[in-house]
Design an enzyme around this catalytic site. Structure first.
Site, PDB file in Angstrom:
ATOM      1  N   ASP A 358       0.693  -0.703   0.109  1.00 20.47           N
ATOM      2  CA  ASP A 358      -0.072  -0.156  -0.036  1.00 20.47           C
ATOM      3  C   ASP A 358       1.184   1.430   0.137  1.00 20.47           C
ATOM      4  O   ASP A 358       2.212   1.371   0.667  1.00 20.47           O
ATOM      5  CB  ASP A 358      -0.709   0.291   1.132  1.00 20.47           C
ATOM      6  N   THR A 360      -0.105   5.329   1.030  1.00 23.39           N
ATOM      7  CA  THR A 360      -0.142   6.034   1.913  1.00 23.39           C
ATOM      8  C   THR A 360      -0.314   5.039   3.574  1.00 23.39           C
ATOM      9  O   THR A 360      -0.494   4.302   3.903  1.00 23.39           O
ATOM     10  CB  THR A 360      -1.698   6.571   1.958  1.00 23.39           C
ATOM     11  N   ASP A 556      -1.132  -0.718   6.487  1.00 26.18           N
ATOM     12  CA  ASP A 556      -1.523   0.040   7.725  1.00 26.18           C
ATOM     13  C   ASP A 556      -2.747   0.105   7.943  1.00 26.18           C
ATOM     14  O   ASP A 556      -3.461   0.344   8.829  1.00 26.18           O
ATOM     15  CB  ASP A 556      -0.667   1.283   7.637  1.00 26.18           C
TER      16      ASP A 556
END
Length: 668
Positions: A358, A360, A556
């Site tokens: 991912d 961000t 996250d």
């Protein structure tokens, strides 16, 4: 047996369950109390066995030998005999099956020999074997205890009390377990922070090295998150408890590590399957050995050799090969900021060839920052002051980094009049009777403000994946601001480390293609999937798995949780959401992507260590069993005694333990 809560030692129970305060599992192994009690008991049996075996080896008096050997057999050897009997009852033969048969055969044979007046006694063999096996058990327990030291040290970090601020504003010290979510707590200079929460008033520096490994303390102020058991510096602050008991980061670390150390890797199942075939084979060889020697008129030698086969074939080393390496490997990971949820990961991670990441919060910090200020005529601080003053009234999240940057420079912000927000375009207002406009290029065009002088600069910034704001004062363009979610300092190095290992990296993000490609190009990532919804990330992983790839997913956020669970190895950033952490197999406590390379190196080292142990155990048993049958006796007069076989068996187990403990020192 009494079960104790590791976080709340005053909570005890006669049966396993959960602590009524924090909900944590009441398993003594978390604190090592069960291990320590068992270790003390096993050590006592070993020393008694060793002391009583010494006279048996020195003196040849049959009555004395029989008396001492009986004590050793019944008291010292009872745990081994019971485990062996249980394995036969459950029809799950293991190393204790062979040990119990071997020492029982030697002891009973000698006891019958004393009664019948025979001179060939093997009390010393049965007693010596019991003492040596107990020594191996003691060494194993000590090694296992060492792997739990990190957990116990973490538990010791938790403070025992917290200073709560009551409704009447008075303050009172209460036991930590009485703290509830929402309680206001005062943390004084030098104290340990009682639980996870948010600072309401005050500021201080906090030593978070126990969590992040970083030696420098971090500055905390109003709104900052703080972690329980970290150490406050010279300041004082009031915090609100957000997570207590089993919800705190410390408690989750304890649970993750302890649960992982109890899981079994697939390679361990292979060892168990081999043992299930190996033990019955040894029993047959032992029986054949006795029959053959008896047929040729050497009944005593047949008994000795049959017992020797049972002893030397004992798969102690085989049984220790995998669990010791797994426990030490997981402990090594914990000390390096890697929380490994289950043992399977230590085998699977070495096979990973593709990583989906991912953007961000994983490749980037997840917090936008003001990266560029370009002014036409005024000083940068002057236009920053205008922009920050306006953004204090805005609800747009990308305005926060502009305000933060101004505060960091200690700029005095001005009051605003006639503030107005135009959704999706920008904001308007008056500062010191000047009309101030902040927004995108289209917004300025709508208001008749010329953006051309900085249009090329703005386009260059956008190509770098940054969001651009224009600032105009009294209908005149004054400058532009660029805000971006900056790349983590460690990301470039992490990407390079993984690519050097031949790992294919795919960036999957919900961001627009322009921003995604800019970040990917900057990091040297070749493949990008943008505008990703959670289900699309799942589809990418499923497709890669169908193509035969072993896939890891690093993320996250809550939206990454399904993909983290679906991947062969899910890797969560410790700075991310709780749901992501719960869904993942590995948590990088420091939020440092270099931890992925560390995890892979640890995985390779652990698997290699397990294979070394298994190879050693198999070779040892393969060579030892034929010698134990007495095959060399007719030609060379050499016969392996049960005592020598027991010593060799114990040596092999100790060798496996020592080899596994090497993992504690490997660089990762």
């Amino acid at each position: 047996m009494e079960y104790t809560c590791p976080m709340h030692p005053q909570i005890k129970s006669k049966s396993p369950g959960s602590c009524p305060i924090c909900g944590m599992s009441l398993e003594e192994v978390l604190t090592g109390s069960s291990d320590n009690r068992e270790l003390k008991e096993m050590s006592r049996r070993f020393w008694i066995g060793a002391i009583l075996t010494l006279p048996i080896l020195i003196f040849s008096n049959p009555t004395l030998q029989a008396t001492l050997a009986t004590i050793v057999f019944i008291y010292c050897g009872s745990p081994l005999i019971i485990k062996g009997a249980q394995s036969f009852i459950a029809r799950k033969l293991n190393m204790f099956s062979l040990i119990s048969l071997g020492v029982s055969a030697a002891f009973v044979f000698s006891l019958v020999a004393v009664v019948l007046g025979y001179r060939d006694l093997y009390f010393e063999a049965s007693s010596f074997i019991i003492a040596l096996v107990l020594l191996g058990q003691v060494l194993e327990m000590k090694a296992r205890s060492k792997t739990s030291q990190a957990i116990r040290k973490l538990l010791d970090l938790a403070p025992k009390t917290a200073r709560v601020i009551l409704a009447d504003q008075s303050e009172k010290d209460i036991p930590l377990e009485e703290v509830k979510v929402g309680d206001k707590l005062r943390v004084r200079p030098g104290e340990k922070i009682p639980t996870d929460g948010i600072i309401l008033e005050g500021s201080s520096s906090v030593d978070e090295s126990m969590i992040t490994g970083e030696s420098l303390p971090l500055q905390k102020s109003q709104g900052s998150k703080v972690t329980g058991s970290t150490v406050n510096g010279s300041g004082s602050f009031i915090m609100r408890a957000e997570k207590v008991g089993s919800e705190t980061l410390l408690a989750r670390i304890v649970n993750l590590v302890s649960e992982a150390q109890r899981t079994r890797a697939p390679i361990q199942k292979l060892a168990d399957q081999v043992s299930s075939f190996f033990v019955p084979s040894v029993l047959r060889i032992s029986l054949v050995t006795f029959v053959v020697w008896t047929v040729f008129g050497h009944t005593t030698l047949g008994v000795i050799n049959a017992v020797t086969v049972l002893i030397i074939a004992c798969p102690c080393a085989l049984g220790l090969a995998t669990p010791m390496s797994i426990m030490v490997g997981i402990g090594r990971g914990a000390t390096s900021g890697l929380l490994i949820k289950n043992a399977d990961v230590l085998e699977t991670m070495a096979k990973v060839d593709t990583i989906v990441v991912d953007k961000t919060g994983t490749l980037t910090e997840g917090k936008p920052k003001l990266t560029d200020i370009i002014s036409l005529e005024k000083k940068e601080d002057d236009i920053l002051k205008f922009a920050a003053s306006m953004e204090t009234a805005s609800e747009h999240p990308l305005g926060i980094p502009i305000v933060t940057a101004a505060k960091e420079k200690n700029l005095r912000l001005e009051p605003i009049q006639d503030f107005r927000s135009v959704k999706g375009k920008g904001i308007l207002g008056k500062i010191q009777n000047a009309d101030v406009t902040i927004g995108n290029e289209g917004f300025l065009s709508d208001l008749g403000i010329e953006a051309q002088p900085l249009k090329n600069k703005a386009e260059d910034l956008r190509k770098q994946g940054k969001t651009v704001f224009y600032l105009a004062v009294n209908k005149k363009l004054e400058g532009i601001f660029a805000v971006a979610d900056v790349i983590r300092e460690s990301t470039r190095e992490a990407i390079a480390m993984l690519q050097k290992e031949g790992i294919h990296i795919i960036m999957a993000t919900g961001d627009h293609i322009t921003t995604a490609e800019a970040i990917a190009h900057d990091l040297g990532i070749d493949e990008v999937s943008s505008d990703m919804l959670p289900d699309k990330k799942n589809q990418i992983i499923e497709w890669l798995q169908k193509e035969g790839h072993v896939v890891a997913m690093a993320g996250d956020g809550i939206n990454d949780a399904p993909a983290l669970a679906l991947a062969d190895v899910g890797i969560a950033m410790g700075t991310g959401s709780d749901i992501a952490i719960e869904s993942a197999d590995i948590t990088l406590i420091k939020g440092d992507l270099r931890g992925i390379a560390k995890a892979r190196n640890l995985s390779k080292s652990t698997v290699r260590n397990i294979k070394q142990n298994l190879w050693f155990a198999f070779i040892y048993n393969t060579l030892g069993v034929p010698l134990a049958t007495g095959i060399l006796y007719p030609l060379f007069g050499i016969n392996l005694s049960p005592m020598f076989a027991s010593a060799a068996m114990t040596f092999s187990s100790v060798s496996v333990i020592i080899n596994a403990l090497r993992l504690r020192r490997i660089p990762i």
